[in-house]
Design a protein around this motif. Structure first.
Motif, mmCIF file in Angstrom:
data_model
loop_
_atom_site.group_PDB
_atom_site.id
_atom_site.type_symbol
_atom_site.label_atom_id
_atom_site.label_comp_id
_atom_site.label_asym_id
_atom_site.label_seq_id
_atom_site.Cartn_x
_atom_site.Cartn_y
_atom_site.Cartn_z
ATOM 1 N N SER A 159 87.681 45.295 61.202
ATOM 2 C CA SER A 159 88.122 44.767 62.545
ATOM 3 C C SER A 159 87.609 43.217 62.567
ATOM 4 O O SER A 159 88.359 42.284 63.135
ATOM 5 C CB SER A 159 87.259 45.725 63.700
ATOM 6 O OG SER A 159 87.518 45.250 65.125
ATOM 7 N N LYS A 162 89.846 41.353 60.756
ATOM 8 C CA LYS A 162 91.386 41.064 61.366
ATOM 9 C C LYS A 162 91.084 40.127 62.676
ATOM 10 O O LYS A 162 92.158 39.192 62.908
ATOM 11 C CB LYS A 162 91.754 42.410 61.531
ATOM 12 C CG LYS A 162 92.036 43.255 60.455
ATOM 13 C CD LYS A 162 92.379 44.679 60.619
ATOM 14 C CE LYS A 162 93.762 44.816 61.704
ATOM 15 N NZ LYS A 162 93.917 46.253 61.944
ATOM 16 N N TYR A 163 90.121 40.442 63.807
ATOM 17 C CA TYR A 163 90.164 39.844 64.923
ATOM 18 C C TYR A 163 89.179 38.735 65.170
ATOM 19 O O TYR A 163 89.157 38.119 66.080
ATOM 20 C CB TYR A 163 89.763 41.084 66.050
ATOM 21 C CG TYR A 163 90.967 42.214 65.712
ATOM 22 C CD1 TYR A 163 92.482 42.049 65.913
ATOM 23 C CD2 TYR A 163 90.451 43.248 65.748
ATOM 24 C CE1 TYR A 163 93.252 43.030 65.522
ATOM 25 C CE2 TYR A 163 91.429 44.435 65.208
ATOM 26 C CZ TYR A 163 92.781 44.274 65.446
ATOM 27 O OH TYR A 163 93.672 45.179 65.675
ATOM 28 N N SER A 167 84.879 46.127 68.067
ATOM 29 C CA SER A 167 84.909 46.448 69.372
ATOM 30 C C SER A 167 83.942 47.287 69.550
ATOM 31 O O SER A 167 83.958 48.215 70.779
ATOM 32 C CB SER A 167 86.401 46.758 69.614
ATOM 33 O OG SER A 167 86.710 47.810 68.763
ATOM 34 N N PRO A 180 86.822 35.644 68.849
ATOM 35 C CA PRO A 180 87.918 36.005 68.175
ATOM 36 C C PRO A 180 88.628 34.899 67.694
ATOM 37 O O PRO A 180 88.483 33.829 68.038
ATOM 38 C CB PRO A 180 88.834 36.380 69.495
ATOM 39 C CG PRO A 180 88.038 35.761 70.667
ATOM 40 C CD PRO A 180 86.705 35.480 70.379
ATOM 41 N N VAL A 184 94.312 35.313 67.930
ATOM 42 C CA VAL A 184 94.174 36.644 68.274
ATOM 43 C C VAL A 184 94.623 37.221 69.646
ATOM 44 O O VAL A 184 94.139 36.614 70.384
ATOM 45 C CB VAL A 184 92.888 37.521 67.668
ATOM 46 C CG1 VAL A 184 92.825 38.562 68.365
ATOM 47 C CG2 VAL A 184 92.977 37.287 66.119
ATOM 48 N N SER A 186 93.952 39.767 72.348
ATOM 49 C CA SER A 186 92.766 40.737 72.799
ATOM 50 C C SER A 186 93.205 41.422 74.121
ATOM 51 O O SER A 186 93.602 40.559 75.263
ATOM 52 C CB SER A 186 91.497 40.465 72.833
ATOM 53 O OG SER A 186 91.328 39.830 71.774
#
Length: 264
Positions: A159, A162-163, A167, A180, A184, A186
């Motif tokens: 995660s 990717k971001y 989370s 972030p 990205v 969110s």
């Protein structure tokens, strides 16, 4: 008989992300101060899936974060696979990294028992393989940069690749902001138990770009061109200013369903 998995310090692993690109990470140390767990460094460069970079080039890349994890589980579940080994571990850089943890309770020597503590005044920091210490004034924490010190599952690492953040709920985010990537999207929600209002937020990078607030009297819509409506206004802070909990992250579909077909 299952093939024996051999993992050694220096091993380099590849993680293929959503069938779009791949990223490399390296096992660089064990941390005696955190369950003797593996510390990895994750490199910034995103490679095409058909790329085959040299190990020496991979480990010279910029490091985007460090993390404690269990490499074997990531291998077994297909999150990453081993591609080689390098003796270049970047330990000089690692020695400067502060790891942090925020316990739910601490041991009271006078009462000889664990007692609950507030995450807003209890922060411990350490360098790899050094004893952790308690920060006197954690809200003015001088120990930067600060990395999450928990041993995290591979899902959190993927995660973050990717971001730019994961989370998972952790009190460390009172002190170490989630950051972030700039491109990205969110989506989050915040509930106000007193007013019964629920705010649904869309961020691009660090910045909120749209909000819909569901109130007992109807919906209120805000965006960058319409930042105020009555008593409500756009969130002007940074995505990382809020210590989001796991259940406060939502999908784009959930946000769009609440936004509906609203037009200005």
């Amino acid at each position: 008989m299952a093939k024996r998995i051999v993992i050694k310090v220096g091993n380099v692993f590849c993680a293929e992300i959503d069938g779009k690109y791949k990223v490399y990470l390296q096992y660089i140390a064990k941390d005696s101060e955190q369950l003797n767990s593996a510390i990895i460094r994750v490199f910034k460069q995103r490679y095409p899936l058909d790329a085959n970079p040299k190990i020496d080039d991979i480990v010279k890349d910029e490091v985007i974060f460090y993390m404690h994890t269990i490499l074997r589980v990531g291998i077994e579940d297909g999150a990453w696979y081993k591609v080689g080994k390098s003796n270049d571990l970047g330990l000089d850089q690692l020695s400067k990294v502060w790891f942090g943890s925020v316990p739910d309770s601490i041991f009271d020597r006078e009462k000889f028992q664990f007692v609950k503590c507030s995450p807003l005044d209890t922060l411990y920091v350490w360098h790899v393989n050094e004893k952790r210490k308690r920060v006197e004034n954690p809200m003015q924490n001088p120990y930067r940069p600060l990395e999450e010190g928990a041993v995290v599952p591979y899902m959190c690492i993927i995660s973050r690749i990717k971001y730019g953040y994961d989370s998972g709920s952790d009190n460390i985010y009172y002190y170490a902001k989630r950051v972030p990537w700039d491109d990205v999207d969110s989506y989050t929600k915040l509930e106000d138990s007193e007013s019964e209002d629920v705010a649904y937020l869309h961020f691009v990078g660090k910045k909120a770009v749209a909000i819909v607030i569901v109130t007992p009297n109807g919906k209120v819509y805000l965006d960058e061109q319409h930042p105020k409506s009555g008593e409500f206004k756009m969130f002007e802070g940074d995505f990382g200013d809020i210590n989001w909990k796991y259940n406060e992250f939502i999908t784009a579909e959930e946000f769009n369903e609440v936004w509906g077909d609203h037009k200005w």
